[in-house]
Design an enzyme around this catalytic site. Sequence first.
Site, PDB file in Angstrom:
ATOM      1  N   HIS A 113       0.991  -1.245  -0.146  1.00  0.00           N
ATOM      2  CA  HIS A 113      -0.105  -0.006  -0.039  1.00  0.00           C
ATOM      3  C   HIS A 113       0.857   1.128  -0.006  1.00  0.00           C
ATOM      4  O   HIS A 113       1.875   1.304   0.452  1.00  0.00           O
ATOM      5  CB  HIS A 113      -1.112   0.077   1.175  1.00  0.00           C
ATOM      6  CG  HIS A 113      -2.008  -1.409   1.133  1.00  0.00           C
ATOM      7  ND1 HIS A 113      -2.889  -1.193   0.369  1.00  0.00           N
ATOM      8  CD2 HIS A 113      -1.671  -2.248   1.795  1.00  0.00           C
ATOM      9  CE1 HIS A 113      -3.713  -2.268   0.808  1.00  0.00           C
ATOM     10  NE2 HIS A 113      -2.943  -3.046   1.178  1.00  0.00           N
ATOM     11  N   ALA A 114       0.508   2.381  -0.734  1.00  0.00           N
ATOM     12  CA  ALA A 114       1.037   3.492  -0.814  1.00  0.00           C
ATOM     13  C   ALA A 114       2.481   3.387  -0.920  1.00  0.00           C
ATOM     14  O   ALA A 114       3.074   3.074  -1.987  1.00  0.00           O
ATOM     15  CB  ALA A 114       0.628   4.189   0.524  1.00  0.00           C
TER      16      ALA A 114
END
Length: 91
Positions: free
Chosen positions: A15-16
């Site tokens: 994620h991210a």
Amino acid sequence: MSERRVSVTSPDGLHARPAALFVRAAAEFGVEIRISKVTTGTSADARSILAVLGLDVRHGDDVVLTAEGDDADAALDRLVALLTEDADAAV
């Protein structure tokens, strides 16, 4: 074709920031690389941030990485390392 199956031990999964680092590393190699989430069978181009984020890979998920080309093994070794380390620990 080279293949690796790995459990994602990075606390944040893909994620991210960890996903951005993963995609950037995949793009550095001149080979086609795909990532598949084992539980869903969904596959994505490892060089596409939107595709990788769309897989929703979390801590503890198993993924399969495949690569084809001259540097396939080196590319997969680098990506496996990213999936098994805490990307935010280095910040």
